[in-house]
Scaffold this motif. Structure first.
Motif, PDB file in Angstrom:
ATOM      1  N   PHE A   1       0.822  -1.201   0.000  1.00  0.00           N
ATOM      2  CA  PHE A   1       0.000   0.000   0.000  1.00  0.00           C
ATOM      3  C   PHE A   1       0.861   1.258   0.000  1.00  0.00           C
ATOM      4  N   ALA A   2       1.994   1.204   0.717  1.00  0.00           N
ATOM      5  CA  ALA A   2       2.905   2.350   0.720  1.00  0.00           C
ATOM      6  C   ALA A   2       3.476   2.599  -0.670  1.00  0.00           C
ATOM      7  N   ALA A   3       3.771   1.511  -1.387  1.00  0.00           N
ATOM      8  CA  ALA A   3       4.262   1.660  -2.759  1.00  0.00           C
ATOM      9  C   ALA A   3       3.167   2.214  -3.661  1.00  0.00           C
ATOM     10  N   ILE A   4       1.942   1.738  -3.483  1.00  0.00           N
ATOM     11  CA  ILE A   4       0.817   2.228  -4.282  1.00  0.00           C
ATOM     12  C   ILE A   4       0.647   3.735  -4.101  1.00  0.00           C
ATOM     13  N   GLU A   5       0.737   4.183  -2.843  1.00  0.00           N
ATOM     14  CA  GLU A   5       0.516   5.595  -2.530  1.00  0.00           C
ATOM     15  C   GLU A   5       1.779   6.432  -2.629  1.00  0.00           C
ATOM     16  N   LEU A   6       2.915   5.790  -2.973  1.00  0.00           N
ATOM     17  CA  LEU A   6       4.203   6.487  -3.057  1.00  0.00           C
ATOM     18  C   LEU A   6       4.473   7.240  -1.750  1.00  0.00           C
ATOM     19  N   GLN A   7       4.342   6.491  -0.637  1.00  0.00           N
ATOM     20  CA  GLN A   7       4.427   7.078   0.697  1.00  0.00           C
ATOM     21  C   GLN A   7       5.738   6.659   1.364  1.00  0.00           C
ATOM     22  N   PRO A   8       6.729   7.564   1.429  1.00  0.00           N
ATOM     23  CA  PRO A   8       8.019   7.181   2.010  1.00  0.00           C
ATOM     24  C   PRO A   8       8.017   7.076   3.524  1.00  0.00           C
ATOM     25  N   SER A   9       7.197   7.873   4.214  1.00  0.00           N
ATOM     26  CA  SER A   9       7.230   7.897   5.677  1.00  0.00           C
ATOM     27  C   SER A   9       5.842   7.679   6.252  1.00  0.00           C
ATOM     28  N   THR A  10       5.805   7.145   7.472  1.00  0.00           N
ATOM     29  CA  THR A  10       4.542   6.882   8.159  1.00  0.00           C
ATOM     30  C   THR A  10       3.935   8.195   8.652  1.00  0.00           C
ATOM     31  N   GLY A  11       2.619   8.312   8.521  1.00  0.00           N
ATOM     32  CA  GLY A  11       1.977   9.535   8.994  1.00  0.00           C
ATOM     33  C   GLY A  11       0.481   9.514   8.804  1.00  0.00           C
ATOM     34  N   THR A  12      -0.153  10.577   9.260  1.00  0.00           N
ATOM     35  CA  THR A  12      -1.592  10.776   9.071  1.00  0.00           C
ATOM     36  C   THR A  12      -1.807  11.885   8.043  1.00  0.00           C
ATOM     37  N   HIS A  13      -3.076  12.115   7.717  1.00  0.00           N
ATOM     38  CA  HIS A  13      -3.428  13.148   6.741  1.00  0.00           C
ATOM     39  C   HIS A  13      -2.595  12.977   5.461  1.00  0.00           C
ATOM     40  N   VAL A  14      -2.506  11.746   5.013  1.00  0.00           N
ATOM     41  CA  VAL A  14      -1.677  11.431   3.844  1.00  0.00           C
ATOM     42  C   VAL A  14      -2.408  11.870   2.581  1.00  0.00           C
ATOM     43  N   PRO A  15      -1.753  12.618   1.714  1.00  0.00           N
ATOM     44  CA  PRO A  15      -2.405  13.038   0.466  1.00  0.00           C
ATOM     45  C   PRO A  15      -2.398  11.922  -0.571  1.00  0.00           C
ATOM     46  N   GLU A  16      -3.301  12.012  -1.503  1.00  0.00           N
ATOM     47  CA  GLU A  16      -3.287  11.121  -2.668  1.00  0.00           C
ATOM     48  C   GLU A  16      -2.400  11.772  -3.720  1.00  0.00           C
ATOM     49  N   THR A  17      -1.359  11.040  -4.140  1.00  0.00           N
ATOM     50  CA  THR A  17      -0.401  11.586  -5.092  1.00  0.00           C
ATOM     51  C   THR A  17      -0.665  11.019  -6.480  1.00  0.00           C
TER      52      THR A  17
END
Length: 403
Positions: free
Chosen positions: A188-204
């Motif tokens: 899921f982190a790869a899908i969202e291109l999310q390098p760090s853990t957090g809240t209020h994550v934007p959709e990229t």
């Protein structure tokens, strides 16, 4: 054909996987092989039995084909889902022991992957892709001015079937995405291109990873958290949550992210065209065959459906990296390392590319021969009754099968 190739591929290209986990994977793949054999047998009977069998016997010879396809699909999904959520076994001294085949086949991921992949195999491939491709062919012909009743019926048949099936697949896909969020946070982190853990994550949308940061993407604030857990305060784990040695590479992460964007983007495009179709049908039905912009969009749905199907598979398979069996076996420990594998591997896609190139060429050649012959009296060119010089069979009936 692909199922048979897959069985050989596992042993030749993935010896580490089969050596360690072949006891578990062997069962679903054996089931798949049996169903593939049944499918091939009854397809042959159905084709070569034309005009040689009584009509109802010929009809019933085709019934096992979709059932065999369903069985083979189920077994393949069982094997694939097990590698994402392995269970039903015990490992001792590096070897698998006490395998419970029932839990291997019906693993925790099976019950969500099965409806999604069943829909992908049957609904997407058979209805959405086939429907939009057929409709796209007729749409192109209608753009060229060929707007006979047959063209309209052909377009409507394919497009309506695909448009009705599409929302079902989107809903199931959305459910699977939340399952991935809960059970496969690295994917899921790869899908969202999310390098760090957090809240209020934007959709990229788009973008790439540059030195651990997202660059060149369009960010929609809080949307990823809202889609994952229906509230912006939902925590989404980032790539940094796992050690570097078991983390996907930057290239792998970008491939998964872009494939997911393509899958969602093409699905949204097809859904918008389907809604456009519904609006035209409701308000100005007579404009369906003359609206050039709509017909152009409908023709592009054919390409979009194929891109959607392929990108979904990329998300599934590349998204598991660097694992082959998630949490248990890394890809580098499963793949063969012999130096002569590339020539053998290259021959397989070469054969498929040759078939892909030959099929449209043969169909085009048949079309040209039919047009040059000038005999347009038959309703189905190259139908079963065409080119058959045998005398009528006593089983032919009153033209039921060949008319």
């Amino acid at each position: 054909m692909t199922g048979m190739v897959l069985s050989f591929e596992l042993g030749i290209l993935w010896p580490g996987l089969m050596k360690k986990y072949g006891t578990a994977l062997g069962f679903p793949f054996a089931i798949e092989g049996l169903f593939f054999a049944l499918e091939a047998i009854f397809v042959a009977i159905c084709i070569y039995g034309w005009d040689r069998m009584p009509p109802w016997a010929h009809f019933w010879s085709g019934v096992p084909v979709p059932l065999a396809i369903l069985g083979g699909t189920t077994a393949a999904i069982a094997a694939n889902s097990w590698t994402n959520k392995p269970g039903g076994f015990t490992v001792k001294d590096g070897q698998m022991i006490a395998v419970q085949q029932g839990k291997v086949f019906f693993n925790d991921a099976f019950w969500l992957e099965f409806p999604h992949m069943f829909l992908a195999a049957y609904i997407v491939a058979a209805y959405i892709v086939a429907g939009f491709v057929v409709a796209g062919v007729y749409a192109v012909d209608m753009l060229r001015g060929r707007r006979t009743r047959s063209h309209r019926l052909g377009f409507l048949t394919g497009f309506v079937v695909a448009a009705c099936a599409l929302p079902v697949q989107i809903v199931v896909g959305d459910t699977i995405a939340r399952y991935v969020f809960d059970k496969e946070p690295l994917k899921f982190a790869a899908i969202e291109l999310q390098p760090s853990t957090g809240t209020h994550v934007p959709e990229t949308l788009g973008g790439v990873l540059i030195d651990g940061e997202v660059g060149y993407g369009i960010k929609i604030p809080d949307l990823a958290s809202l889609l994952a857990g229906f509230r912006p305060s939902v925590v989404i784990k980032g790539l940094e949550a796992v050690p570097v040695e078991v983390r996907p590479t930057v290239a792998q992460t970008s491939i998964v992210h872009w494939a997911f964007d393509i899958m969602v983007g093409t699905s949204s495009f097809m859904l918008a065209v389907a809604a456009w179709f519904a609006l035209l049908w409701w308000r100005r039905r007579d404009k369906l065959a003359t609206s050039r912009w709509f017909l152009l969009a409908a023709s592009f749905c054919a390409l979009a459906s194929i891109a959607c199907l392929e990108s979904g598979w990329v998300v599934t398979e590349v998204g598991r990296q660097p694992w082959v069996v998630v949490g248990h076996l890394l890809t580098r420990d499963a793949v063969a390392t012999q130096g002569n594998l590339w020539p053998f591997f290259s021959s397989v896609p070469a054969v498929y590319l040759a078939v892909d190139a030959a099929a449209p060429w043969v169909l085009w050649s048949m079309k040209r021969r039919w047009e040059q012959r000038g005999d347009h009296s038959v309703s189905v060119p190259y139908g079963p009754e065409q080119g058959d010089d045998r005398p009528p069979s006593k089983h032919r009936g009153d033209g039921v099968l060949n008319g």
